[in-house]
Design a protein around this motif. Structure first.
Motif, PDB file in Angstrom:
ATOM      1  N   ASP A 142       8.187   2.441   1.979  1.00  0.00           N
ATOM      2  CA  ASP A 142       7.447   1.685   2.981  1.00  0.00           C
ATOM      3  C   ASP A 142       8.431   0.780   3.723  1.00  0.00           C
TER       4      ASP A 142
ATOM      5  N   THR B  57       1.299   8.236  -6.875  1.00  0.00           N
ATOM      6  CA  THR B  57       0.288   7.975  -5.853  1.00  0.00           C
ATOM      7  C   THR B  57      -0.212   9.285  -5.252  1.00  0.00           C
TER       8      THR B  57
ATOM      9  N   GLU C  93      10.485   3.280  -9.341  1.00  0.00           N
ATOM     10  CA  GLU C  93      11.136   2.936  -8.077  1.00  0.00           C
ATOM     11  C   GLU C  93      11.958   4.090  -7.517  1.00  0.00           C
TER      12      GLU C  93
ATOM     13  N   LEU D  65       9.119  -0.657  -0.741  1.00  0.00           N
ATOM     14  CA  LEU D  65       8.683  -0.055  -1.994  1.00  0.00           C
ATOM     15  C   LEU D  65       8.476   1.440  -1.819  1.00  0.00           C
TER      16      LEU D  65
ATOM     17  N   SER E 298       7.607  -3.195   3.088  1.00  0.00           N
ATOM     18  CA  SER E 298       7.721  -3.744   1.725  1.00  0.00           C
ATOM     19  C   SER E 298       8.964  -3.264   0.996  1.00  0.00           C
TER      20      SER E 298
ATOM     21  N   SER F 199       5.034   5.726  -5.784  1.00  0.00           N
ATOM     22  CA  SER F 199       4.650   5.010  -7.008  1.00  0.00           C
ATOM     23  C   SER F 199       3.706   3.872  -6.662  1.00  0.00           C
ATOM     24  N   ASP F 200       2.681   3.663  -7.524  1.00  0.00           N
ATOM     25  CA  ASP F 200       1.747   2.558  -7.300  1.00  0.00           C
ATOM     26  C   ASP F 200       2.206   1.308  -8.037  1.00  0.00           C
ATOM     27  N   ALA F 201       1.400   0.254  -7.964  1.00  0.00           N
ATOM     28  CA  ALA F 201       1.780  -1.034  -8.551  1.00  0.00           C
ATOM     29  C   ALA F 201       1.962  -0.951 -10.058  1.00  0.00           C
ATOM     30  N   LYS F 202       1.298   0.011 -10.703  1.00  0.00           N
ATOM     31  CA  LYS F 202       1.404   0.163 -12.156  1.00  0.00           C
ATOM     32  C   LYS F 202       2.483   1.179 -12.557  1.00  0.00           C
TER      33      LYS F 202
END
Length: 451
Positions: free
Chosen positions: A268, A284, A344, A273, A271, A277-280
């Motif tokens: 992104d 995705t 990441e 990021l 961000s 990969s999601d926040a956890k």
């Protein structure tokens, strides 16, 4: 230093040091990935902001013939080549102090020439950027060191090693196998250092004299520039030690072919990021959409990933070439592999591209498939958890079929650029027609007296 040398990257300035630059090679890639351009004295280069070349260089085939211009006219208007100083690098094998500079091709109104391979890749990257995404790639380069071959009628042979024996096959990851031609590897390292290139690792592959070089991940255009430079660098290192380096997809009968595996991730832009990969730390939907785009559009993209008749000799079962559209986690039998990584660094490896592809076009085609997946938001086929070598495939098995599939995929052609696709089709069909006029030794051996 003059003003123009102040604009050079650090590695180029370090190479020059206090010496006078003798010559500058002003280059760009043609459709095949061959460096075209002009060499000029450095004092003259310093006075120029651009120079001219005919746009017909993009209609030249690998044999030097000229393909038909899809637009009809063959007036060969000049295009303007503008130096990209960020690409300036040494040519450390030359006797004098020489720099190479990649140039961007624009027309006489200042618009990017749509058939220039570097512009095609930049076009795809800009489509990602417009969505707020930054594509990241990490290419792997496989190639063979071979004995000098000055007679095309003779088979290619492995090189002679320092032991006096020819390089042996089936020695993947062997350090002693790499040591057999260690002087070539030493020069590759030295040239790469002089040019400011970062090598992530060098290893012995499965073929006799077959080597793999991994590059660190980064911007697609910058890494395509590096591969463009690396091919010349490696050839020059080999020639110093009485052998050839070849990037043919399948140079030696009975040996595995050479691939250019491409690792993909997307960040992104705001961000920074990884959107896979999601926040956890989980996968995705965007990651699955990217895989689905590969499965949907790679059959058409193969025309750019496997651009020659020889390319399809790599696509044979049981030769470590995953000739399928399956995807799997840590599964090297799949054409689309998800390597082990942290969230990441979650990425997808496209294992279908051959090392004979133009790096700009190979990366552009692969990224285009992933981009379409993100836009179309389809879901991929179920993951393959077994041996995908035995899977059925929708991939083409020859260049003619591959070009037909590219012609039929309107979405992929739109991403790459219709004008480029028209020129590419013309060049490749011309090459294919030339090949079909050549009678091979196999035909003479088995058909001459038997049919």
């Amino acid at each position: 230093m003059s003003d123009w040398t102040d604009r050079l990257p650090e590695a180029a300035r370090a190479y020059i040091a206090d010496r006078r630059v003798d010559e500058v090679e002003c280059i760009l890639s043609d459709i095949a990935g061959v460096a075209r351009g002009k060499a000029m004295p450095a004092f003259k280069f310093g006075k120029q902001t651009s120079f001219f070349l005919p746009n017909s260089i993009f209609l030249q085939t690998i044999t030097g013939e000229w393909a038909d211009n899809p637009s009809g006219a063959f007036t060969e208007p000049d295009m303007i080549l503008i130096p990209d100083y960020s690409t300036a690098t040494a040519a450390p094998w030359t006797a004098d102090i020489t720099l190479q500079v990649i140039h961007d091709a624009v027309d006489q109104q200042g618009r990017p020439v749509p058939v220039s391979p570097r512009n095609v890749l930049r076009r795809v990257v800009e489509l990602y950027n417009a969505e707020g995404w930054t594509p990241i790639v990490a290419p792997e380069m496989e190639f063979f060191l071979v004995a000098r071959n000055i007679d095309p009628n003779m088979p290619v042979m492995p090189p002679m090693g320092r032991t006096g024996r020819r390089a042996a096959a089936k020695q993947a990851y062997s350090m002693s196998a790499v040591d057999e031609y260690g002087k070539v590897i030493d020069d590759i390292y030295d040239f790469a250092e002089a040019q400011g290139f970062e090598i992530d690792g060098i290893l012995q592959e499965g073929g006799a004299g077959q080597v793999e070089i991994n590059l660190a991940h980064g911007d697609p255009v910058a890494l395509a520039d590096q591969i463009f430079f690396f091919k010349r660098l490696i050839r020059e290192a080999a020639l110093r030690h009485d052998c050839f380096a070849t990037f043919m997809a399948k140079p030696i009968e009975g040996e595995p072919g050479s691939a250019m595996h491409i690792h993909h991730s997307v960040v992104d832009s705001a961000s920074k990021l990884n959107i896979f990969s999601d926040a956890k730390g989980g996968e995705t939907e965007a990651f699955l959409h990217f895989i689905a785009g590969m499965q949907t559009h790679l059959p058409a993209a193969v025309a750019l990933l496997a651009p020659y008749v020889n390319s399809y000799r790599r696509y044979v079962p049981d030769f470590a070439a995953p000739i399928n559209l399956e995807w799997g986690r840590d599964n090297r039998t799949t054409g689309l592999r998800v390597p082990i990584s942290g969230p990441e660094a979650r990425r997808l490896e496209n294992r279908l591209a051959g090392m004979d592809c133009n790096p700009y076009l190979g990366l552009a085609a692969s990224l285009a498939c992933g981009y379409l997946g993100l836009k179309e938001r389809k879901m991929p086929q179920p993951e393959c958890t077994g041996d995908a070598y035995m899977s059925e495939t929708d991939l083409p098995y020859n260049l003619g079929d591959a070009l037909d599939l590219l012609e039929e995929d309107a979405a992929l052609r739109d991403v790459l650029g219709p004008e480029f696709c028209g020129v590419y089709d013309s060049v490749k069909r011309n090459e294919y027609k030339e090949f079909l006029q050549v009678i091979s030794p196999w035909e003479r051996e088995h058909l001459l007296l038997n049919v």
